[in-house]
Design a protein around this motif. Structure first.
Motif, PDB file in Angstrom:
ATOM      1  N   GLN B 236       0.820  -1.223   0.000  1.00  0.00           N
ATOM      2  CA  GLN B 236       0.000   0.000   0.000  1.00  0.00           C
ATOM      3  C   GLN B 236       0.845   1.260   0.000  1.00  0.00           C
ATOM      4  O   GLN B 236       0.472   2.271  -0.581  1.00  0.00           O
ATOM      5  CB  GLN B 236      -0.913   0.031   1.228  1.00  0.00           C
ATOM      6  CG  GLN B 236      -1.883  -1.134   1.293  1.00  0.00           C
ATOM      7  CD  GLN B 236      -2.698  -1.079   2.572  1.00  0.00           C
ATOM      8  OE1 GLN B 236      -3.070  -0.012   3.037  1.00  0.00           O
ATOM      9  NE2 GLN B 236      -2.975  -2.242   3.134  1.00  0.00           N
ATOM     10  N   ASN B 240       0.289   5.018  -1.343  1.00  0.00           N
ATOM     11  CA  ASN B 240      -0.375   5.796  -0.292  1.00  0.00           C
ATOM     12  C   ASN B 240       0.550   6.305   0.811  1.00  0.00           C
ATOM     13  O   ASN B 240       0.072   6.904   1.769  1.00  0.00           O
ATOM     14  CB  ASN B 240      -1.475   4.948   0.353  1.00  0.00           C
ATOM     15  CG  ASN B 240      -2.450   4.413  -0.676  1.00  0.00           C
ATOM     16  OD1 ASN B 240      -2.599   5.015  -1.747  1.00  0.00           O
ATOM     17  ND2 ASN B 240      -3.061   3.297  -0.380  1.00  0.00           N
ATOM     18  N   LYS B 243      -0.395   6.166   4.740  1.00  0.00           N
ATOM     19  CA  LYS B 243      -1.851   6.049   4.954  1.00  0.00           C
ATOM     20  C   LYS B 243      -2.253   4.608   4.664  1.00  0.00           C
ATOM     21  O   LYS B 243      -2.681   4.261   3.574  1.00  0.00           O
ATOM     22  CB  LYS B 243      -2.617   6.988   4.022  1.00  0.00           C
ATOM     23  CG  LYS B 243      -2.119   8.422   4.013  1.00  0.00           C
ATOM     24  CD  LYS B 243      -3.010   9.311   4.843  1.00  0.00           C
ATOM     25  CE  LYS B 243      -2.462  10.738   4.931  1.00  0.00           C
ATOM     26  NZ  LYS B 243      -1.024  10.808   5.248  1.00  0.00           N
ATOM     27  N   THR B 245      -4.333   1.004   5.294  1.00  0.00           N
ATOM     28  CA  THR B 245      -5.612   0.505   5.784  1.00  0.00           C
ATOM     29  C   THR B 245      -5.535  -0.982   6.056  1.00  0.00           C
ATOM     30  O   THR B 245      -4.682  -1.669   5.513  1.00  0.00           O
ATOM     31  CB  THR B 245      -6.745   0.744   4.746  1.00  0.00           C
ATOM     32  OG1 THR B 245      -6.346   0.112   3.519  1.00  0.00           O
ATOM     33  CG2 THR B 245      -6.973   2.217   4.511  1.00  0.00           C
ATOM     34  N   SER B 246      -6.459  -1.454   6.875  1.00  0.00           N
ATOM     35  CA  SER B 246      -6.501  -2.873   7.198  1.00  0.00           C
ATOM     36  C   SER B 246      -7.190  -3.625   6.067  1.00  0.00           C
ATOM     37  O   SER B 246      -7.654  -3.013   5.104  1.00  0.00           O
ATOM     38  CB  SER B 246      -7.254  -3.097   8.506  1.00  0.00           C
ATOM     39  OG  SER B 246      -8.638  -2.964   8.263  1.00  0.00           O
ATOM     40  N   GLY B 249     -10.432  -2.339   5.204  1.00  0.00           N
ATOM     41  CA  GLY B 249     -10.510  -0.965   4.745  1.00  0.00           C
ATOM     42  C   GLY B 249     -10.446   0.081   5.837  1.00  0.00           C
ATOM     43  O   GLY B 249     -10.547   1.267   5.587  1.00  0.00           O
ATOM     44  N   GLN B 250     -10.257  -0.337   7.117  1.00  0.00           N
ATOM     45  CA  GLN B 250     -10.135   0.628   8.210  1.00  0.00           C
ATOM     46  C   GLN B 250      -8.705   1.179   8.243  1.00  0.00           C
ATOM     47  O   GLN B 250      -7.760   0.462   7.936  1.00  0.00           O
ATOM     48  CB  GLN B 250     -10.401  -0.056   9.559  1.00  0.00           C
ATOM     49  CG  GLN B 250     -11.717  -0.800   9.635  1.00  0.00           C
ATOM     50  CD  GLN B 250     -12.908   0.132   9.594  1.00  0.00           C
ATOM     51  OE1 GLN B 250     -12.862   1.224  10.152  1.00  0.00           O
ATOM     52  NE2 GLN B 250     -13.958  -0.266   8.900  1.00  0.00           N
ATOM     53  N   PRO B 251      -8.533   2.457   8.628  1.00  0.00           N
ATOM     54  CA  PRO B 251      -7.166   2.981   8.723  1.00  0.00           C
ATOM     55  C   PRO B 251      -6.365   2.273   9.826  1.00  0.00           C
ATOM     56  O   PRO B 251      -6.920   1.880  10.840  1.00  0.00           O
ATOM     57  CB  PRO B 251      -7.373   4.468   9.058  1.00  0.00           C
ATOM     58  CG  PRO B 251      -8.772   4.589   9.512  1.00  0.00           C
ATOM     59  CD  PRO B 251      -9.545   3.456   8.930  1.00  0.00           C
ATOM     60  N   ILE B 252      -5.073   2.092   9.558  1.00  0.00           N
ATOM     61  CA  ILE B 252      -4.189   1.437  10.526  1.00  0.00           C
ATOM     62  C   ILE B 252      -3.182   2.454  11.043  1.00  0.00           C
ATOM     63  O   ILE B 252      -2.574   3.178  10.257  1.00  0.00           O
ATOM     64  CB  ILE B 252      -3.454   0.254   9.864  1.00  0.00           C
ATOM     65  CG1 ILE B 252      -4.401  -0.935   9.722  1.00  0.00           C
ATOM     66  CG2 ILE B 252      -2.235  -0.143  10.666  1.00  0.00           C
ATOM     67  CD1 ILE B 252      -3.732  -2.175   9.223  1.00  0.00           C
ATOM     68  N   SER B 253      -3.067   2.491  12.362  1.00  0.00           N
ATOM     69  CA  SER B 253      -2.146   3.467  12.947  1.00  0.00           C
ATOM     70  C   SER B 253      -0.738   2.884  13.030  1.00  0.00           C
ATOM     71  O   SER B 253      -0.526   1.680  12.831  1.00  0.00           O
ATOM     72  CB  SER B 253      -2.627   3.838  14.348  1.00  0.00           C
ATOM     73  OG  SER B 253      -2.489   2.705  15.172  1.00  0.00           O
TER      74      SER B 253
END
Lengths: 449, 407
Positions: B236, B240, B243, B245-246, B249-253
């Motif tokens: 990714q 990106n 930025k 995502t999992s 589709g959730q953002p990953i910190s």
């Protein structure tokens, strides 16, 4: 004027069985022996027969390759046995010792009044010469050489080593006479290296005619090879000599007493000794009276010398020519179930894979187990931790394994002896016989040069 | 407790006696003479033999190669356990069940075990079989080296790798990667990475891309979540930057990546688990701190240099984020520190480690076809290690020669 050196790399193996600093009385040894195996690389020819009467200082044998070097009897008495092993190799020349030692008379003298040649001749004649060792090669010095310097390590840092400060206490005069004689042997300096870890005896600090150096740090800081490396390293073609404080005493007594007085103070050490003390005995004396009724039960290993560099002997064996210490440790007898994964609270290791590293002050009883089996080199960086020299130890060993003489020279074979690599052998995960390899390398280089 | 101890002692005695009874069959002249290396390996595994030091030093350090290797295996256990859980976690994320980190611990562990343990079993079975056969043919002792390789191989595999591939890669790694050079201690390339590289180039579709990192098999009534993507953070990042995502589709910190809740090879995702392993290796003195430290310094330095130019999203990823993505930490802790294939001199270790970190980040950013720059960087530096050592040793030789000239 003194120079200080701080040795950082090394290892003090904390063993049980330090000798108590008192002199114990024992009956004098009934027999004494000269062991040709103590003299590395020397071909010995005996010149006495069984039944011959000898005095302390009478030659028993000489060096076939240099007839000036003689090996004399440490005591008076009758030659009773010339013990031979495989291929008729001589193992021991035994003398039944007199109760009162009679000596070959040598002239008393002040070494300052003698020439270099005269001092050398007296040392050769009395049989004291073989105490002087040369580097490179760690063999008996050649009296025809003129060394660039002479080194004396005043302290022994090996495990359970005897305390020279205690042994030499009160012998300042003989020691100084010995130093004066030694100083005659070189045009360079005589270096006396004392320990900075503990305050050194006045016998050492008040010595004259020498350069005093201070060494701090763990074993092998007391090894003369390490000291030479830091003070004045040996280059190709150079020769230095070295000897120990007790050897200097023997030299001193040759000049003050006019005889070969082979007295040695020996520390009886090791976990299996009941009461370890210091003993006044002779070079080549039997250890029988020292260890009789003074060791624990079980299968034991008797070592003339320390546990790292000493020689395995029997319970009635003889003290080595150069040794000032007897160590007694348990022999390994039983295989150990899953020994490689147990927590190992009785194991000592420089790695922290055993939980013993948490017990920082504990002293250990270590037996003669290899604790594993021989393997190819896998782990790196181990030897470097315990060899305080600017030398790449593993690369040097590998050059010896493949017999590459040029590379051995390049990597510093002239500067080293077995004892300097003893700790490398101790810590080796792959259980490589490092000291034997070093000797093999030295012999290869000697042959090729 | 005492009764228990005595029973154990009795059992051990019996075992020891049993070994003694069957030993003659394996010795010269016995029926199973040729199998001696196998017998020797098993009996010395059970009992450290009572070999005494007969020349040289009379006492020896307690450590041997078995203990060294088992310590490394222990250090990898946190990665294995986390890998098992994460295999389950990613799977359930993909199908939209137990999406919370804390939810479904048992289910996730069981699912992960069903997927991961077979890979471990295949790796060890195949590898140890070859080691035993090799030892019997060469009439040598069985070496302990595979204890570590056998655990490393499963940890660097994607979870969906077919088992026959694991077996094949292990065969390749042990024979071509190690035995042809003379066995443990003689090899040039890290065997586990050789296995991975072999699969990476021979079966790229099974070893890279967006479809191998998460098990997406669905049972009746289950379906993948909307917007599912199995791309790893490294894949990714190409477009990106940081930025990420999992799979759902959730953002990953950064913290999620640090903990390891991301798709990737079985054991590599969790920086925390790797760091626990690193702590074990460093505390016991088995792993080289020189190599580990300099890998991180090298990687950080390269990432910083990229940041100053920031020509594309991947180049602008912050250094620390770069380090927690992909197999960087795992490689630094368990692969780069392999003493056989690393440089052997202490100075060399700094250079070797630094270049691994530096090259790993460079490869992954400049050549997105090879997102796993770490693997290639380590293999490349494995080859270069003898050269680095040569120059370090040569410097020592020159010092000695110079002393001779000035003396």
């Amino acid at each position: 004027m003194s120079t200080s050196f701080n040795i950082k790399r090394g290892l003090n193996i904390r063993l049980k069985g330090q000798a108590e600093k008192v002199f114990a009385e024992i009956p004098a040894s009934e027999t004494v022996a000269i062991k040709p195996t103590d003299f590395v690389g020397v071909r010995i020819r005996p010149i006495v027969n069984i039944g011959d009467e000898v005095l302390a200082g009478t030659p028993l044998a000489y060096d076939k390759d240099n007839e000036r070097i003689k090996f004399t009897s440490p005591s008076s008495g009758e030659v009773v046995e010339i013990k031979r092993g495989e291929k008729r190799k001589i193992l021991e020349i035994k003398v039944l010792a007199d109760k009162e030692i009679r000596y070959v008379p040598f002239q008393k003298a002040n070494p300052d009044d003698l020439s270099r040649e005269e001092v050398i001749n007296r040392l050769l004649e009395s049989g004291i010469w073989p105490l002087i060792i040369q580097r490179p090669f760690d063999i008996i010095a050649n009296p025809d050489d003129n060394p660039k310097a002479i080194f004396i390590s005043a302290f022994d840092s090996a495990p359970l080593a005897p305390d020279n400060d205690f042994i030499l206490h009160g012998h300042g005069e003989e020691f100084q006479t010995g130093l004066n004689a030694v100083a005659k042997l070189t045009d360079g300096k005589v270096h006396l290296s004392i320990s900075a870890n503990t305050p050194a005896s006045k016998v050492f600090t008040n010595s004259k005619n020498v350069q005093i150096n201070k060494f701090a740090g763990p074993h092998p800081a007391g090894n003369v090879g390490v000291q030479i490396h830091h003070i004045d390293p040996i280059n190709k073609g150079e020769i230095v000599w070295h000897l120990t404080p007790q050897d200097v005493l023997i030299i001193g007594r040759l000049f003050t007493e006019g005889r070969y007085n082979a007295s040695r103070v020996v520390a009886l050490t090791g976990s299996e000794v009941s009461k370890g003390k210091y003993y006044k005995t002779l070079i080549g004396a039997s250890i029988k009276n020292m260890v009789a009724d003074n060791v624990k039960d079980g299968s034991l290993r008797y070592i003339s010398g320390n546990v790292l560099t000493g020689t395995k002997i029997t319970a009635d064996g003889y003290l080595g020519f150069y040794d000032t210490q007897i160590s007694v440790i348990p022999e390994v007898v039983e295989p150990e179930f899953l020994g490689w994964i147990t927590p190992g609270i009785d194991k000592f290791s420089i790695s922290r894979t055993f939980f013993t590293w948490l017990l920082a002050t504990k002293n250990y009883t270590l037996n003669s187990s290899l604790n594993g089996e021989k393997r190819a080199y896998v782990v790196t960086g181990e030897y470097e931790r315990v060899l305080p020299m600017d030398i790449h130890p593993v690369q040097l060993i590998k050059s010896i394994m493949i017999g590459d003489v040029e590379q051995m020279e390049n990597l510093g074979i002239y500067e080293v002896a077995e004892e300097d690599f003893a700790l490398c052998e101790f810590v080796c995960t792959s259980k490589i016989n490092v000291q034997a390899l070093i000797r093999e390398g030295i012999e290869t280089v000697q042959r090729e040069c | 407790m005492r009764l228990f101890n005595e029973n154990v002692r009795e059992a051990v005695k019996l075992l020891s006696k049993l070994l003694d009874t069957i030993k003659p069959h394996f010795e010269e002249g016995g029926k199973l003479e040729k199998m001696y290396p196998a017998f020797d390996a098993i009996s010395s595994f059970l009992f450290v033999p009572a070999h005494a030091s007969n020349s040289g030093v009379h006492i020896r350090d307690g450590i041997d190669l078995k203990r060294t290797m088992i310590t490394v295996v222990l250090a990898m256990i946190p990665c294995l356990i986390f890998g098992i859980w994460n295999t389950g976690h990613q799977h359930y994320l993909a199908i939209g069940e137990f999406t919370d980190i804390g939810a479904g611990l048992m289910e996730k562990m069981l699912f992960g075990m069903a997927k991961v343990l077979p890979i471990v079993a295949v790796s060890y079975t195949v590898g140890l079989t070859i080691e035993f056969i090799g030892a019997i043919i060469k009439k040598e002792q069985v070496n302990e080296g595979f204890l570590v390789s056998g655990m490393l191989i499963p940890l660097v595999m994607p979870v969906d790798v077919p088992l026959w591939m694991v077996g094949l890669a292990t065969v390749f790694a042990v024979i071509i990667g190690k035995e042809v050079f003379g066995g443990t201690g003689m090899n040039i390339l890290n065997p586990a990475l050789t296995a991975r590289a072999f699969l990476f180039f021979a079966y790229p579709t099974k070893m890279s891309g967006d479809f191998v990192w998460v098990n997406t098999a669905t049972d009746a009534g289950q379906s993948l979540v909307d917007g599912y993507s199995g791309a790893t953070p490294l894949a990714q990042a190409i477009d990106n930057g940081d930025k990420i995502t999992s799979v759902a589709g959730q953002p990953i910190s950064f913290m999620d990546m640090f903990m390891g809740y991301i798709p990737g090879s079985v054991g590599e995702t969790s920086t925390v688990a790797c760091l626990i392993g690193a702590a074990i290796l460093l505390l016991t003195g088995i792993g080289s701190w020189r190599v580990m430290l300099s890998v991180f310094v090298g990687g950080y330095a390269m990432a910083l240099i990229f940041n100053t130019f920031s020509l594309n999203p991947f180049m602008s990823v912050p250094p620390l984020t770069q380090l927690v993505m992909g197999g960087f930490v795992f490689g630094a802790v368990f692969m780069a520190t392999d003493p056989v294939t690393a440089t052997q001199t202490n100075t060399g270790k700094f250079i070797y480690g630094f270049l691994i970190g530096f090259l790993a980040i460079m490869i992954r950013v400049f050549n997105p076809a090879y997102p796993e720059g770490m693997m290639l960087a380590i293999l490349f530096m494995n080859v270069m290690a003898p050269l680095i050592d040569h120059y370090v040793v040569q410097a020592n030789i020159n010092r000695r020669l110079k002393r001779l000239k000035t003396a």
